[in-house]
Enzyme design. Sequence first.
Site, PDB file in Angstrom:
ATOM      1  N   CYS A  66       1.511   7.460  -0.510  1.00  0.00           N
ATOM      2  CA  CYS A  66       1.599   8.424  -0.136  1.00  0.00           C
ATOM      3  C   CYS A  66       2.067   8.562   1.266  1.00  0.00           C
ATOM      4  O   CYS A  66       2.449   7.789   1.832  1.00  0.00           O
ATOM      5  CB  CYS A  66      -0.139   9.496  -0.098  1.00  0.00           C
ATOM      6  N   HIS A  99      -4.963 -14.322  -2.123  1.00  0.00           N
ATOM      7  CA  HIS A  99      -6.227 -14.390  -2.061  1.00  0.00           C
ATOM      8  C   HIS A  99      -7.235 -13.556  -2.556  1.00  0.00           C
ATOM      9  O   HIS A  99      -8.130 -13.793  -2.982  1.00  0.00           O
ATOM     10  CB  HIS A  99      -6.770 -14.355  -0.142  1.00  0.00           C
ATOM     11  N   ASN A 100      -6.540 -12.293  -2.353  1.00  0.00           N
ATOM     12  CA  ASN A 100      -7.214 -11.009  -3.362  1.00  0.00           C
ATOM     13  C   ASN A 100      -6.320 -10.574  -4.625  1.00  0.00           C
ATOM     14  O   ASN A 100      -7.654 -10.076  -5.129  1.00  0.00           O
ATOM     15  CB  ASN A 100      -6.940  -9.357  -2.471  1.00  0.00           C
ATOM     16  N   ARG A 133     -11.409 -21.162  -4.924  1.00  0.00           N
ATOM     17  CA  ARG A 133     -12.796 -20.736  -4.078  1.00  0.00           C
ATOM     18  C   ARG A 133     -12.690 -18.888  -4.063  1.00  0.00           C
ATOM     19  O   ARG A 133     -13.497 -18.208  -3.335  1.00  0.00           O
ATOM     20  CB  ARG A 133     -12.538 -20.845  -2.725  1.00  0.00           C
TER      21      ARG A 133
HETATM   22  C1  RB5 Z   1      -0.549  14.531   3.087  1.00  0.00           C
HETATM   23  O1  RB5 Z   1      -0.241  15.365   3.770  1.00  0.00           O
HETATM   24  C2  RB5 Z   1      -1.177  13.586   3.470  1.00  0.00           C
HETATM   25  O2  RB5 Z   1      -2.353  14.006   3.992  1.00  0.00           O
HETATM   26  C3  RB5 Z   1      -0.891  12.162   2.179  1.00  0.00           C
HETATM   27  O3  RB5 Z   1      -0.226  12.183   1.878  1.00  0.00           O
HETATM   28  C4  RB5 Z   1      -2.131  11.258   2.154  1.00  0.00           C
HETATM   29  O4  RB5 Z   1      -0.919  10.533   3.757  1.00  0.00           O
HETATM   30  C5  RB5 Z   1      -3.115  10.808   2.488  1.00  0.00           C
HETATM   31  O5  RB5 Z   1      -4.323   9.653   3.171  1.00  0.00           O
END
Ligand code: RB5
Length: 144
Positions: A66, A99-100, A133
């Site tokens: 995002c 680790h995760n 672990r």
């Molecule tokens: C979109 O504008 C933006 O909020 C989204 O892509 C993201 O960064 C949200 O966490």
Amino acid sequence: MTKIAIGSDHGGFNLKGKIIKYLEEKGYEVKDYGTYSTDSCDYPVYAKAVAKSVANGENEKGIIVCGSGIGVSIAANKVKGVRAALCHESHSAMLSRLHNNANVLCLGERITGESLALDIVDVWLKSEYEGGRHQRRIDMLDED
Ligand code: RB5
């Protein structure tokens, strides 16, 4: 070859396309869960679609993008069995696997440039979980 689910909202759409191209050139099987344009949309839809496909075993790993990487990481981590890691550099990407046993990688298109993002993806996919672990702690993550 690892089956990879990928998704983004509009804020991660362009980087998603570059990652798909990069992975397909390397021979990975990539399934794109959308979004399919830069029209404004809601990141939980795409993050949860990717995360659920990893949790149910349809895909081995997932990558979600995002704008910041934050929204998709919060959304993906709501899905039981998903361990989503938001990474801004390659060392964290490696540790999230070692680790995760992170099974979902989250990236922010507005934070991380293309070249670094592709290196993060590369390192993340090549790094193997160490087990030992760390397993007890991972088992605790899905406890109520
Ligand atoms: C979109 O504008 C933006 O909020 C989204 O892509 C993201 O960064 C949200 O966490």
